[in-house]
Design an enzyme around this catalytic site. Structure first.
Site, PDB file in Angstrom:
ATOM      1  N   GLY A 343       0.802  -1.216   0.000  1.00  0.00           N
ATOM      2  CA  GLY A 343       0.000   0.000   0.000  1.00  0.00           C
ATOM      3  C   GLY A 343       0.830   1.259   0.000  1.00  0.00           C
ATOM      4  CD  GLU A 366      13.686  10.270 -29.457  1.00  0.00           C
ATOM      5  OE1 GLU A 366      14.714  10.195 -30.132  1.00  0.00           O
ATOM      6  OE2 GLU A 366      12.812  11.138 -29.644  1.00  0.00           O
TER       7      GLU A 366
END
Length: 385
Positions: A343, A366
């Site tokens: 968590g 890219e």
């Protein structure tokens, strides 16, 4: 065959690590993230230390290093912080086009400004209607006497905006060319040129500190000498640039993966569950083993691609492999880092959730991972009759 960094390369690596340790303070990063502000002061300091444009020749305010040294810097910057690191390693984005293909006047005017942190450089390639397809353009450049007149729109332009110095702009200069990419040129457009306007693209999933803009060219007039390289050879020049820039993005991904791994390792060696450290559980150990192996494999591919480039060997297959694999590694390692933190890994207070968001872009810009696979497969298969 030598797998060890040189003494000089190790010194550069150490210098960047010390810079990161001294400048990448959590309170500074948190403040920048809250404001969505470019890390301008840190960028200026990085430039003062020679980390921006380290691969430029000394006469252009660089350090005369190669692609290998440039990606060592990039890796360490994103390892230190995926968001600030991305801004710094891309501060000189597309300047290599000027370095490799530009005129001496273009190099003398712009490369020192980029290396000294006086402006950001930009590559204006992607268009709203074409995305990854750079063979087809709506942006045109028409010869008018001793000038080019440019019209068109570009999207997702890294560094576009208030700190930009110039745009290496991909334009259709011969509309009659067949196929169309044989009539494409690269033209340098100053950011403050009349008719150039920019607008931020809006909220992004990751790399939130980086400028990303839509750039509009409306009857922009530039001198004929702003042509970069040869007329109608822009597509081929851009492909050569990608062979270098994709190694840089591989290094960005590599550093992001390493940074997420570092944070997960520190956490599980300290955190206790069920009466023992999380690192003592075999499931955690196996995750670490997989993460470390992927990072090492990505590093070897990335370093080999950089070394190969510095030897003067242009190998699109290898650069695409490095970029594709390192990017996938960044996404997978950052994902597992969150899993190891549980968590807490999902919370903004802990860096790994941001590293996860920053990692994904390396699979997109890219050239997407699908584009990389096309390049790799094409190199393997050649022309099929």
């Amino acid at each position: 065959m030598e797998f060890e960094l040189t003494k000089q390369q190790k010194e550069i690596q150490k210098a960047v690590r010390e810079f990161v340790k001294g400048e990448f303070k959590k309170e500074i990063i948190d403040d920048l993230l809250e404001k969505h502000a470019y890390p301008e002061k840190i960028w200026k300091k990085a430039a003062d230390l020679g980390f921006i444009g380290i691969h430029f020749p000394e006469k252009y305010a660089g350090m005369g290093m190669g692609c290998m040294e440039n990606i060592i810097v990039a890796e360490e910057l994103t390892r230190g912080d995926s968001s600030i690191g991305a801004c710094l390693l891309l501060a000189d984005f597309a300047s290599e086009i000027v370095l490799h293909f530009g005129s001496e006047a273009q190099k003398e005017k712009w490369l020192p400004k980029v290396a000294k942190g006086e402006c950001l450089s930009c590559g204006a390639f992607t268009e709203p209607d074409h995305g990854s397809d750079i063979t087809s353009l709506n942006t045109t450049a028409v010869k008018d006497g001793d000038s080019w007149v440019i019209n068109g729109n570009k999207i997702f332009i890294t560094n576009g905006g208030p700190l930009a110095g110039f745009y290496c702009t991909l334009c259709q200069t011969d509309p009659t060319a067949s196929p169309g990419y044989r009539g494409i040129s690269l033209i340098l457009v100053e950011a403050d040129n009349p008719g150039v306007s920019t607008q931020d693209v809006g909220k992004k999933m990751g790399i939130v500190l980086s400028y990303t803009a839509e750039v509009v060219f409306k009857d922009v007039r530039v001198p004929a000498e702003n042509l970069i390289g040869k007329e109608n050879r822009g597509f081929y020049q851009l492909l050569e640039f990608f062979d270098e820039s994709r190694i840089l993005i591989a290094a960005q991904a590599l550093g992001t993966a390493q940074g997420a791994y570092d944070r997960a390792l520190t956490y599980i060696k300290q955190r206790e569950q069920f009466g023992q450290k999380i690192a003592q559980f075999q499931a955690s150990q196996h995750k670490l083993a997989d993460m470390a192996t992927k990072i090492e494999a990505a590093r070897l591919l990335t370093y080999k691609a950089a070394w190969n480039f510095d030897q003067g060997h242009i190998d699109p297959k290898l650069t695409s492999m490095a970029k594709m694999y390192a990017a996938r590694t960044a996404v997978e390692v950052a994902d597992e880092a969150i899993q190891l933190l549980g968590g807490y890994g999902y919370m903004a207070e802990y860096d790994v959730e941001r590293f996860y968001r920053d990692a994904k872009i390396t699979e997109i810009y890219e050239g997407t991972k699908e584009v990389q696979k096309n390049t790799i497969a094409g190199s393997i298969l050649g022309k099929i009759k």
